[in-house]
Design an enzyme around this catalytic site. Structure first.
Site, short mmCIF file in Angstrom:
data_model
loop_
_atom_site.label_atom_id
_atom_site.label_comp_id
_atom_site.label_asym_id
_atom_site.label_seq_id
_atom_site.Cartn_x
_atom_site.Cartn_y
_atom_site.Cartn_z
N SER A 142 0.78 5.15 7.66
CA SER A 142 -0.93 5.64 7.99
C SER A 142 -0.52 5.17 9.27
CB SER A 142 -1.53 5.06 6.77
OG SER A 142 -3.07 5.20 7.33
N TYR A 155 -5.90 -2.34 2.80
CA TYR A 155 -5.32 -1.26 3.20
C TYR A 155 -4.18 -1.47 5.09
CZ TYR A 155 -3.87 3.68 3.25
OH TYR A 155 -3.49 5.43 3.59
#
Ligand code: GCO
Length: 251
Positions: A142, A155
């Site tokens: 990501s 995350y």
């Protein structure tokens, strides 16, 4: 020379492929000729996702954080198909809580699912690929592995860890003809980001910050995944490919 985007004859496993980015990537690999093993935790959702799709080689329902289940799945792939050419490690979770409200358990579960599981899947995949002298591992990271936004500390950390893992795997597995790369997607509307996409202010902020002026579409991850999985990327390894409309290039 033909750059070779054709994946005919290849067997691929795409984790988290019953929906979202994983489903779009699996579709792209199939369109390029690969036979794809779909994966998810929910066997019924997987069976539905597989229905009527000629390129689906099978479905595997297991939890990527369960080491015994991962071993069993790779044992099955070896017994059933005798090979694995492509792994797309895509399954992931997110916890959205500020640092001060993030519990140890929540932190650990995001690290386990997004980072440790990818290590384990990659190791098992490489064990099947090494004897072939060839393989492709594509990790879906990501842009949160490069930039941080508030409220997703575990995350951000797991995705940054994946970028280190990609390099660590690439430097060892190159000797076996296995390339390891990551795709770092920007913001794409899926179930995963429904809350953010539904938030008009956040949505507008992302569009304004992105040179291409909009969120991405799940299908826009397919081309980059096919490229990294194919012969066309034969000399690309240890690379993090951002697919973010230019967001990380802009201030
Ligand atoms: C969030 C995270 C991520 C991003 C995605 C692209 O949903 O809170 O920021 O899901 O959307 O990883 O960076």
């Amino acid at each position: 020379m033909n750059p070779g985007f054709d994946l005919s004859g290849k067997i691929a496993l795409v984790t988290g492929s019953s929906r979202g980015l994983g489903a779009a990537i699996a579709e792209g690999l199939m369109a390029a000729g690969a036979r794809v093993l779909l994966h998810g935790r929910d066997a019924a959702a997987l069976a539905k996702a597989a229905e009527g799709r000629a390129g689906v080689a099978g479905t595997l329902a297991f939890d990527v954080t369960d080491a015994a289940a991962v071993r069993a799945a790779f044992g099955f792939i070896e017994a059933e198909h005798g090979r694995l050419d492509i792994l797309v490690s895509n399954a992931g979770i997110i916890a959205r809580k500020p640092v001060l409200e993030t519990s140890d358990e929540s932190w650990q579960s995001v690290i386990d699912t997004n980072l440790t599981a990818c290590f384990r899947l990659s190791r098992e995949a490489a064990r099947l690929m090494a004897p072939l002298g060839r393989g492709r591992i594509v990790v879906i990271s990501s842009i949160m592995g490069i930039l941080a936004r508030p409220t997703v500390p575990s995350y951000v950390t797991a995705k940054a860890g994946l970028h280190g893992l990609v390099r660590a795997l690439a430097v060892e597995l190159g000797a076996h003809g296995i390339t390891v790369n990551a795709i770092a997607p920007g913001f794409v509307p899926t179930d995963f980001t429904a809350g953010l996409h539904g938030d008009a202010a956040f949505n507008a902020m992302i569009a304004a910050r992105t040179p291409l002026g909009r969120w991405g579409r799940a299908e826009e991850l397919a081309g980059p995944a096919v490229f990294l999985a194919s012969e066309a990327a034969s000399y690309v390894t240890g690379h993090i490919l951002t697919v973010d409309g230019g967001l990380t290039a802009a201030l």
